[in-house]
Scaffold this motif. Structure first.
Motif: not given
Length: 143
Positions: A30-33, A41-42, A50-51, A56-58
């Motif tokens: 996640l630190g490099d996402v 999402c734009y 960013k993901h 799903d980041n969460t």
């Protein structure tokens, strides 16, 4: 949009004693996402978040076990009676940032392991694991 893929076969192994390292390494991604993730999402030409594609980041941030971390990446780990990962099943539809995922866990995957995939256009490839590294290989098919 995206590129559909499916798993054809797999010979995969991670020893039980490495599972904590795996979960920590995957969450650490996640630190490099912002630099390595290709999803996001734009709006109005601006990047809102960013993901990693299809992750799903969460769910990934809350993955406290290797099993949950794999699941966040759309891979279901199969375990033997001793708690080793002995097989994987792809639980998604499209190619995402899976190559980065497998590069991250490669140091703990048993040498000789592989995951064979096929793409929507008939392309074939394998992610192979040796000496702590993951490499993508394509076949040379001759008629």
């Amino acid at each position: 949009m995206g590129y559909y893929m499916e798993m054809r076969s797999c010979d995969f192994f991670i020893a039980k004693e490495n599972l904590n390292h795996i979960a920590e390494a995957i969450r650490g991604m996640l630190g490099d996402v912002w630099t390595k993730g290709s999803g996001g999402c734009y709006q109005g030409g601006q990047t809102l978040s960013k993901h990693y594609s299809w992750v799903d980041n969460t769910e990934l941030a809350n993955a406290d076990t290797a099993e949950k971390a794999f699941k966040a990446w759309r891979w279901e780990a199969q375990f033997d009676g001793e708690g080793n990962i002995v097989d994987l099943c792809f639980d998604g539809e499209k190619l995402g940032d899976d190559e980065q995922f497998f590069q991250t866990i490669a140091p703990w995957v048993k040498d000789g392991s592989y995951i064979e995939m096929s793409g929507e256009d008939g392309a074939l490839w394998r992610w192979t694991f040796n000496n702590g590294e993951m490499r993508e290989k394509t076949p040379d098919i001759r008629w």
